[in-house]
Motif scaffolding. Structure first.
Motif, mmCIF file in Angstrom:
data_model
loop_
_atom_site.group_PDB
_atom_site.id
_atom_site.type_symbol
_atom_site.label_atom_id
_atom_site.label_comp_id
_atom_site.label_asym_id
_atom_site.label_seq_id
_atom_site.Cartn_x
_atom_site.Cartn_y
_atom_site.Cartn_z
ATOM 1 N N ASN A 470 43.373 40.847 36.023
ATOM 2 C CA ASN A 470 43.855 40.116 37.207
ATOM 3 C C ASN A 470 45.297 39.661 37.016
ATOM 4 O O ASN A 470 46.128 39.772 37.930
ATOM 5 C CB ASN A 470 42.980 38.882 37.474
ATOM 6 C CG ASN A 470 41.709 39.241 38.227
ATOM 7 O OD1 ASN A 470 41.602 40.363 38.744
ATOM 8 N ND2 ASN A 470 40.768 38.323 38.271
ATOM 9 N N THR A 517 38.255 39.616 47.865
ATOM 10 C CA THR A 517 39.358 40.236 47.108
ATOM 11 C C THR A 517 40.584 40.369 47.998
ATOM 12 O O THR A 517 40.455 40.471 49.212
ATOM 13 C CB THR A 517 38.919 41.606 46.554
ATOM 14 O OG1 THR A 517 40.026 42.201 45.885
ATOM 15 C CG2 THR A 517 38.436 42.545 47.644
ATOM 16 N N THR A 518 41.745 40.339 47.388
ATOM 17 C CA THR A 518 42.976 40.576 48.171
ATOM 18 C C THR A 518 43.552 41.952 47.816
ATOM 19 O O THR A 518 44.599 42.322 48.326
ATOM 20 C CB THR A 518 44.032 39.490 47.855
ATOM 21 O OG1 THR A 518 44.254 39.479 46.445
ATOM 22 C CG2 THR A 518 43.589 38.109 48.313
ATOM 23 N N LYS A 519 42.765 42.662 46.930
ATOM 24 C CA LYS A 519 43.291 43.961 46.477
ATOM 25 C C LYS A 519 42.694 45.086 47.292
ATOM 26 O O LYS A 519 41.528 45.008 47.696
ATOM 27 C CB LYS A 519 42.951 44.160 44.988
ATOM 28 C CG LYS A 519 43.572 43.098 44.106
ATOM 29 C CD LYS A 519 43.036 43.193 42.702
ATOM 30 C CE LYS A 519 43.320 41.905 41.933
ATOM 31 N NZ LYS A 519 42.580 41.850 40.697
ATOM 32 N N GLY A 524 36.092 42.396 44.165
ATOM 33 C CA GLY A 524 35.849 40.955 44.369
ATOM 34 C C GLY A 524 34.648 40.465 43.581
ATOM 35 O O GLY A 524 33.956 39.532 44.005
HETATM 36 P P1 ADP Z 1 39.122 41.641 42.257
HETATM 37 O O1 ADP Z 1 39.956 41.608 41.060
HETATM 38 O O2 ADP Z 1 38.217 42.802 42.350
HETATM 39 O O3 ADP Z 1 39.810 41.325 43.524
HETATM 40 P P2 ADP Z 1 38.272 39.136 41.234
HETATM 41 O O4 ADP Z 1 37.041 38.312 41.493
HETATM 42 O O5 ADP Z 1 38.577 39.384 39.837
HETATM 43 O O6 ADP Z 1 38.121 40.432 42.072
HETATM 44 O O7 ADP Z 1 39.473 38.365 41.882
HETATM 45 C C1 ADP Z 1 39.395 37.871 43.191
HETATM 46 C C2 ADP Z 1 40.728 37.560 43.760
HETATM 47 O O8 ADP Z 1 41.321 36.428 43.115
HETATM 48 C C3 ADP Z 1 41.728 38.639 43.573
HETATM 49 O O9 ADP Z 1 41.614 39.620 44.599
HETATM 50 C C4 ADP Z 1 43.027 37.863 43.676
HETATM 51 O O10 ADP Z 1 43.401 37.635 45.039
HETATM 52 C C5 ADP Z 1 42.731 36.517 43.086
HETATM 53 N N1 ADP Z 1 43.206 36.390 41.703
HETATM 54 C C6 ADP Z 1 42.464 36.480 40.596
HETATM 55 N N2 ADP Z 1 43.225 36.286 39.483
HETATM 56 C C7 ADP Z 1 44.492 36.058 39.901
HETATM 57 C C8 ADP Z 1 45.760 35.805 39.243
HETATM 58 N N3 ADP Z 1 45.859 35.728 37.893
HETATM 59 N N4 ADP Z 1 46.824 35.597 40.022
HETATM 60 C C9 ADP Z 1 46.712 35.660 41.363
HETATM 61 N N5 ADP Z 1 45.586 35.927 42.044
HETATM 62 C C10 ADP Z 1 44.465 36.118 41.311
#
Ligand code: ADP
Length: 560
Positions: A470, A517-519, A524
Motif C-alpha cells: 500500500n 478501494t481507491t485503486k 479492498g
Molecule cells: P487495496 O489495496 O486492494 O485497495 P486495502 O484494504 O489494502 O485494499 O486498502 C484500501 C484503501 O486504503 C486503498 O485503496 C487506499 O485508498 C487506502 N490506503 C491504504 N494504505 C494507504 C497508504 N499507505 N497511503 C494512502 N492510502 C492508503
C-alpha cells in the motif's frame, strides 16, 4: 441476557413452579379426599349389611324358639299344675335347648310372674321360685301377647335381650315363656374383626356394642320423660343416659354430608326388622391421609416427569441451536480463510512480476559466468574458472532464497503461534517486494532493534507485505518508508510510515471495510484481512494520523 434479568426470570420460574405444585396439590387433595371418603362410606355400608344380617339371624333364631315353646304341651301341663316327672322333663328340655342355642336362660312364668320352670333349674342362681311379675317384658307379654326388651338381669346385672311370649288356653293367658339372649360372643367377634359397630334401640340408646364403655350411652339427647322411661325399661338404675362424646362433639358424619372431611368417623346406619338400628363407624382421617399422600406422590411424579420432558426439549432445542451456530462459525471461518488466500494471491500477482525479474537477472548472469568458466577451463585458466563458478553458486543460492520465500508466502497458514523475530519478517517482506522497491527507487529505513512477538510468521509477513505494498502504491518515485519498533503498554509496536499523500477523511471512514478501494485493480481486502490477522494474534492494527503521509501501527504481544 444480563444477570439481574436472568435472576428475575429464575425467581419467577421458581415461584410459578411452586404455585403449580400447590395448585396441583389442592386439586389432587380434594379429589383424593372425596374418593377416600366415598370408599370409606362404601366399606361402612357393606360392613353394616353383613353385620346386620348376622345379628338379625341370631335374633330370629331365639324368636322362633320362644314361639315354638309357647305351643309346647309340657309347658302347658306345667302351667296347669303338673309337677313331678313332667316338670323335671320340661326343666331338662329347657336346659338342653338353652345350651344348644347359646341362650343365657329360658324360663316359664305363671300368670302372676312366678317362675315354674327354668333352664338353670339345677344351679344355685336358679330362677325357679323367683317372681318376675314386676318386669316390663312379663307385663307387656301378658297384655299384648308378646314383647321384647333389652335390659339388665335383676340378679346377674348382665345385659341381654328378653324375648317374652304369652301362652294361651281357650283364648285366655295361662303364662309367659321367656328367652334371655346375651350378645357377649357377638360383641367379642366384632372386637376381633376390628370393626366399630353398635346397635341402638328406637330412642338411640346403645345396647350391643363392640366397645363396652359405650353401652347405654345415646346417639342423641333424650327428653327427661323418655330418659325416665328408658331407665325403667332397661332396669338401668338411676344413671343418666348420656350422649356418647363422639356424637356430642360432632365427630361423626354421614359419608355424603358436605362437612364429612373434618369428621373423625363416617357412619353407616342399617335399620333392623325390630325397631333397632345398626351403626358402623369407619375412621376417615387415616384413609384420607393415605389417599392424599399417595395422590401427592403421583402428582409430584407427574410434575417431575413433565419437568424432565421440558428439560429434554430445552436441551434438544439448545443443541440444535448450538449446532446451527457452530456450522455458521465454521462457514465464516472457511470464508475468511478463503479471503485471506485471495488477498495473498492478489499480492502474489503483484509480487510475481518483480520476482520474475529478480530471478531472470541472476539466471542470465549464471549463464554468462558458466560459459566464461568453460572458456577459462579450455584455456587451462582454472583459477579464473573457479572464481566464475563460485559466483554461479552465490547466484543460485540467491534464487533459492527468493523462491523459498515465495513458496512460504503462498503456503496456507498453520495457525500455530510461535515466537517470531520482527527483523526476519521484515527481511522476508522486503525480499518479496525487492523488485518494486528497486523500480520505485524507494528508500526503506529499517528499525534499529529487533523484537520477538507472539505470531505466526507467514501471516505476519502477509500483513507487512500488504502494508508495504500500500505504501509503495501510494508513494511516488523515491518514496520513503520508515519502519520503527517501540514498546508501549506492554505491547510491541511496529510502525510503518510513508511520505505519500496520506489518507483522506473519506478513505479513512471506510478504511477497514471489505472491498473499499481507491485503486483500479485493487480488491479492498488487504487492510480488512490484516486487521483480522492482528486480532487473531491478540494484537491490533491501527491507522495512525501523522502530520504527513500515512502510518499504520501493528500492535503485537511480546513473546514470553
Ligand atoms: P487495496 O489495496 O486492494 O485497495 P486495502 O484494504 O489494502 O485494499 O486498502 C484500501 C484503501 O486504503 C486503498 O485503496 C487506499 O485508498 C487506502 N490506503 C491504504 N494504505 C494507504 C497508504 N499507505 N497511503 C494512502 N492510502 C492508503
Amino acid at each position: 441476557m444480563n444477570r439481574p434479568a436472568s435472576r428475575f426470570l429464575l425467581a419467577a420460574a421458581t415461584i410459578a413452579g411452586l404455585l403449580l405444585i400447590v395448585a396441583s396439590f389442592v386439586v389432587s387433595d380434594t379429589i383424593a379426599r372425596n374418593r377416600a371418603l366415598a370408599e370409606a362410606g362404601q366399606r361402612g355400608n357393606v360392613s353394616a349389611e353383613l353385620l346386620a344380617s348376622a345379628l338379625e339371624s341370631e335374633h330370629e333364631r331365639f324368636r322362633l324358639a320362644t314361639l315354638v315353646l309357647a305351643q309346647d304341651a309340657d309347658a302347658r301341663a306345667v302351667l296347669a299344675g303338673e309337677n313331678g316327672q313332667r316338670l323335671d322333663a320340661f326343666n331338662r328340655k329347657l336346659e338342653a335347648l338353652s345350651r344348644d342355642m347359646g341362650a343365657a336362660a329360658i324360663y316359664l312364668l305363671d300368670t302372676q310372674g312366678l317362675t315354674l320352670a327354668s333352664s338353670n333349674w339345677q344351679r344355685p342362681e336358679t330362677f325357679v321360685g323367683q317372681n318376675y311379675g314386676f318386669r316390663s317384658y312379663f307385663r307387656e307379654a301378658m297384655r299384648n301377647g308378646h314383647h321384647e326388651q333389652f335390659a339388665l338381669g335383676t340378679v346377674s346385672r348382665r345385659p341381654g335381650l328378653y324375648i317374652a311370649r304369652q301362652l294361651q288356653s281357650g283364648g285366655r293367658p295361662i303364662g309367659v315363656i321367656v328367652s334371655k339372649v346375651e350378645f357377649d360372643n357377638l360383641e367379642a367377634e366384632w372386637r376381633k374383626a376390628g370393626v366399630t359397630v353398635f346397635a341402638t334401640n328406637s330412642n338411640g340408646v346403645i345396647l350391643i356394642t363392640s366397645n363396652r364403655d359405650w353401652r347405654f350411652k345415646t346417639v342423641q339427647p333424650l327428653s327427661q320423660a323418655i330418659q325416665s322411661k328408658m331407665l325403667r325399661d332397661l332396669d338401668y338404675g338411676t344413671n343418666p343416659l348420656e350422649v356418647l362424646p363422639l356424637y356430642q362433639q360432632g365427630e361423626i358424619g354421614r359419608p355424603d354430608a358436605a362437612d364429612i372431611t373434618s369428621k373423625k368417623y363416617a357412619e353407616a346406619v342399617k335399620q333392623l326388622t325390630n325397631d333397632w338400628q345398626l351403626h358402623v363407624l369407619t375412621a376417615t382421617q387415616d384413609s384420607i391421609r393415605a389417599a392424599v399422600f399417595s395422590s401427592r406422590v403421583s402428582v409430584l411424579a407427574s410434575l417431575l416427569a413433565l419437568f424432565a420432558l421440558g428439560l429434554a426439549m430445552v436441551y434438544l432445542r439448545r443443541s440444535a441451536a448450538f449446532k446451527a451456530e457452530r456450522n455458521l462459525a465454521i462457514q465464516q471461518r472457511e470464508m475468511s480463510e478463503r479471503l485471506v488466500q485471495l488477498n495473498k494471491l492478489a499480492a502474489l500477482g503483484q509480487i510475481a512480476a518483480g520476482v520474475g525479474h529478480e530471478i531472470n537477472q541472476p539466471l542470465a548472469a549464471i549463464s554468462a559466468y558458466t560459459s566464461n568458466a568453460v572458456t577459462f577451463l579450455d584455456r587451462g585458466q582454472t583459477h579464473e574458472a573457479r572464481d566464475n563458478l563460485n559466483r554461479v553458486i552465490g547466484l543460485a543460492t540467491r534464487i533459492g532464497t527468493i523462491t523459498a520465500e515465495l513458496l512460504g508466502f503462498a503456503r496456507k497458514a498453520t495457525g500455530a503461534m510461535t515466537a517470531v523475530s520482527l527483523s526476519n519478517v521484515i527481511e522476508g517482506a522486503l525480499l518479496l517486494l525487492r523488485d518494486r522497491i528497486a523500480t520505485l527507487n524507494a528508500t526503506i529505513q529499517l528499525p534499529k532493534d529487533d523484537a520477538l512477538v507472539q505470531a505466526e510468521a507467514v501471516r505476519l509477513e502477509q500483513v507487512l507485505v500488504n502494508l508495504m505494498a500500500n505504501a509503495l502504491d501510494a508513494g511516488q518515485q523515491g518514496v520513503e518508508i520508515n519502519l520503527s519498533i517501540a514498546l508501549a503498554n506492554g505491547f510491541v509496536e511496529l510502525t510503518l510510515a510513508d511520505n505519500g499523500p496520506g489518507l483522506s477523511a473519506e478513505t479513512r471512514a471506510s478504511l477497514f471495510q471489505p472491498f473499499s478501494t481507491t485503486k483500479r485493480d485493487g480488491l479492498g481486502l488487504g487492510l480488512v484481512i490484516s486487521r483480522d490477522i492482528m486480532a487473531d494474534f491478540g494484537g491490533e492494527l491501527i491507522a495512525a494520523n501523522p502530520k504527513q503521509g500515512a502510518a499504520f501501527i501493528m500492535r503485537l504481544r511480546p513473546a514470553q
